[in-house]
Design an enzyme around this catalytic site. Structure first.
Site: not given
Ligand code: NAD
Length: 362
Positions: A227, A251, A146, A195, A255
């Site tokens: 994942d 992020d 970001y 990852k 959620d």
């Protein structure tokens, strides 16, 4: 002790829920022998109305000079508010970005805890919920994809967009230290999510986290690919204590974790800098649809205040007392409208704050 807290009620339901959190803090102070000074500043739409900007330098300076910040929420009714059609840097939510940047808040902590009494709102099966879950996600907030270089340009006649994911070892080290410190106050387990089978930044992440772990021999560290983590959160959430991860993975995962608790009015959060300073706020927004009607659930803000006691002031017994009072009120069947179910006792925002404050005990 005396603690100086900057309060930022903000917009919508913000003033109602912050008032209840201050009520609970004052009561905890009385029971345990502390005092809290509250200095209120404007941020968001109310600051735009008063000063033409979502956050003034003076408000930021007040926050910077306090021991911690308690925030309600900012923003109006999206699409319909007078703050909607203005330049992005003059919208209420720009205040949030400005304060996070201005206070160097790089560590975001979001707990996901399932109250037995609210298990009906959890979308997972009983067999998966088991004994419930109690986890926190520690998300890096100021680096990664970001904040990396980004551009869109034509390459050989084809429009191509590029985003860059960059982390340096210092950025990883400081967030890892925060995660390990918080795990020390909990069940002492950290799962670092990356990852590393694909990304260089994740390989560096894993190496640095392992270096930091050497300073915390009591903590059990393991690694999980992002994942797999997304799957495990809905297959076996009870296995997690502290999840440590970078900005974009955090992020998405935070959620997902908040969804499995099922109750937006219950979710607290904190953003911290390198010291013990933090900004504490509910995970939800300003809920303009119910503002000013005494309908808001103040529990997320009250639990955020409990996080402030624990993480900024090291007042663990006081934080436990607030969390226990919330638990007790739920066990007694009191509910605001958003978490109401048959057979429960419906109360408004102010009454919920009273009930929780009354139950704070040593
Ligand atoms: P929201 O979280 O404000 O509301 C979503 C739904 O949940 C609404 O139906 C609302 O009534 C309900 N709700 C939220 N909190 C509640 C509570 N404590 N008690 C009972 N019900 C509650 O999200 P939204 O509607 O998408 O956004 C409204 C405004 O809030 C927007 O301007 C948005 O930009 C802003 N916002 C601010 C923050 C923040 O200040 N950190 C975060 C998210 C959204």
């Amino acid at each position: 002790m005396n603690y100086h807290i900057t309060t930022i009620p903000g917009d919508g339901i913000g003033p109602e829920i912050v008032k209840e959190a201050c009520k609970v803090l004052n009561q905890a102070g009385q029971v345990f022998g502390h005092s809290f000074d509250f200095q209120e500043v404007l941020m968001g739409g109310c600051s735009i109305d008063a000063y033409g900007v979502p956050l003034t330098e003076e408000a930021l300076e007040t926050a910077r000079n306090s021991d911690a910040v308690l925030l309600g929420a900012v923003g109006g009714d999206v699409g319909n508010s007078r703050w909607y059609d203005v330049a992005p840097n003059l919208r209420p939510e720009a205040g949030l970005l400005a304060i996070r940047k201005g206070l160097n808040l790089f560590a975001n902590i979001r707990p996901a805890y399932l109250y037995r009494e609210l298990a009906g709102a959890c979308p997972l099966k009983e067999s998966i919920i088991g004994d419930g879950f109690d986890l926190v996600i520690m998300r890096e907030l100021t680096g990664g994809l970001y904040f990396g270089e980004r551009y869109t340009k034509e390459v050989d006649g084809v429009v191509t967009a590029v985003d860059t994911l960059t982390y340096n070892e210092n950025e990883i080290r400081r967030i890892a230290v925060k995660a390990f410190d918080i795990a020390m106050k909990r069940r002492k387990r950290v799962i670092s999510v990356d990852k590393a089978n694909v990304l260089d930044s994740s390989r560096l992440w894993r190496n640095v986290v392992e270096q930091v772990a050497k300073d915390y021999p009591e903590i059990t560290l393991s690694h999980m690919l992002v994942d797999n983590c997304a799957m495990q959160l809905v297959m076996n959430p009870g296995q997690f204590d502290v999840i440590l991860t970078e900005n974009m993975f955090g992020d998405i995962l935070s959620d997902e974790a908040s969804m499995i608790t099922g109750s937006i009015g219950m979710l607290s959060s904190a953003s911290m800098n390198e010291s013990k300073f933090g900004l504490y706020e509910p995970s939800h927004g300003s809920a303009p649809d119910i503002a000013g009607k005494d309908l808001a659930n103040p529990i997320a803000t009250i639990l955020s205040a409990a996080m402030m006691l624990r993480y900024s002031f090291d007042l663990d017994a006081e934080a436990d007392a607030v969390e226990k009072a919330v638990q007790q009120v739920l066990t007694e069947g009191y509910r605001t409208g958003d978490i109401y179910g048959e057979g429960c006792k419906k109360v408004g925002c102010a009454k919920m704050g009273d009930l929780i404050a009354e139950r704070i005990a040593r």
